[in-house]
Write a protein that holds these residues in place. Structure first.
Motif, PDB file in Angstrom:
ATOM      1  N   THR A 177     -58.221  -2.784  18.319  1.00 24.70           N
ATOM      2  CA  THR A 177     -58.260  -3.446  17.363  1.00 24.70           C
ATOM      3  C   THR A 177     -58.555  -2.318  16.353  1.00 24.70           C
ATOM      4  O   THR A 177     -59.624  -1.532  16.664  1.00 24.70           O
ATOM      5  N   VAL A 178     -58.045  -2.138  15.254  1.00 20.70           N
ATOM      6  CA  VAL A 178     -58.658  -1.208  14.322  1.00 20.70           C
ATOM      7  C   VAL A 178     -58.615  -1.967  12.874  1.00 20.70           C
ATOM      8  O   VAL A 178     -57.509  -2.613  12.461  1.00 20.70           O
ATOM      9  N   ASN A 179     -59.818  -2.042  12.192  1.00 21.70           N
ATOM     10  CA  ASN A 179     -59.782  -2.614  10.706  1.00 21.70           C
ATOM     11  C   ASN A 179     -59.540  -1.768   9.842  1.00 21.70           C
ATOM     12  O   ASN A 179     -60.221  -0.628   9.679  1.00 21.70           O
ATOM     13  N   ILE A 180     -58.605  -1.917   8.807  1.00 16.91           N
ATOM     14  CA  ILE A 180     -58.322  -1.218   7.783  1.00 16.91           C
ATOM     15  C   ILE A 180     -58.489  -1.821   6.400  1.00 16.91           C
ATOM     16  O   ILE A 180     -58.132  -3.032   6.358  1.00 16.91           O
ATOM     17  N   PHE A 181     -59.307  -1.340   5.523  1.00 15.92           N
ATOM     18  CA  PHE A 181     -59.678  -1.990   4.378  1.00 15.92           C
ATOM     19  C   PHE A 181     -58.865  -1.730   3.260  1.00 15.92           C
ATOM     20  O   PHE A 181     -58.650  -0.428   2.969  1.00 15.92           O
ATOM     21  N   TYR A 183     -54.604   6.687  11.481  1.00 15.01           N
ATOM     22  CA  TYR A 183     -55.309   5.792  12.801  1.00 15.01           C
ATOM     23  C   TYR A 183     -54.380   6.158  13.918  1.00 15.01           C
ATOM     24  O   TYR A 183     -53.049   5.942  14.071  1.00 15.01           O
TER      25      TYR A 183
END
Length: 183
Positions: free
Chosen positions: A27-31, A9
């Motif tokens: 903002t970065v969404n990491i699952f 990322y």
């Protein structure tokens, strides 16, 4: 545990000018992907050491099965899966969340005694790069029913038929003997 992500990322820290320490971050969404496990084993007969087909097992949570975020995936004592042995006597569960389980026989093969034993299994992280771990129970042995053992089934049809035939035979024998004496 969770699977280690191979994804990278990119982000950049910026300041508007040298005098004002303004930091802007996208903002970065990491699952997270949970690591899961499979329980497998094989059922064999004690007398023949051959695989037993059609034996049904229940796989139960030995304790509350929780993911790292605190979500209960299976409560203690809850049935997590039901499996049946194939022609090779083998069984394999669906993917389960990591934790402690036990395997217990529900139905057995004809000619064998239903086992009350609970086989302990624990699915644990081997590393953060393996998405599905496997726990092998090995060979689970079933005791055969001794040949001279009577196992009540609740069906008295054969017993009643036997008693009826024997009674009729006795009556015919008596009538035959009486008739012979008269002649």
């Amino acid at each position: 545990g969770y699977l280690m992500s191979e994804e990278e990322y990119d982000f950049e820290l910026k300041a508007e000018d040298n005098n004002i320490p303004l930091i802007e971050i996208d903002t970065v969404n990491i699952f997270n992907q949970s690591i899961k496990g499979i329980i497998e084993g094989r059922k064999i007969g004690s007398d023949t050491k051959k695989p037993l087909k059609g034996v049904e097992f229940g796989v139960y949570a030995r304790e509350d099965i929780l993911t790292l975020d605190g979500t209960v995936r299976a409560a203690k004592g809850e049935l997590a899966d039901t499996v049946v042995t194939d022609k090779n006597g083998c069984f394999k569960t669906k993917e389960l969340y990591l934790g402690k389980y036990y395997v217990k026989e529900h139905k057995t093969a004809k000619g064998y005694i239903l086992s009350e034993e609970e086989y302990e299994c624990e699915l644990v992280v081997s590393d953060n790069n393996t998405a599905v771990v496997t726990y092998n129970c090995g060979d689970i042995v079933n005791e055969s029913v001794p040949p001279d053992t009577f196992i009540p089934t609740g069906d008295n049809t054969n017993t009643l038929a036997y008693v009826g035939i024997m009674s009729l035979s006795f009556v015919f024998c008596i009538l035959y003997i009486k008739r012979k004496r008269h002649n």
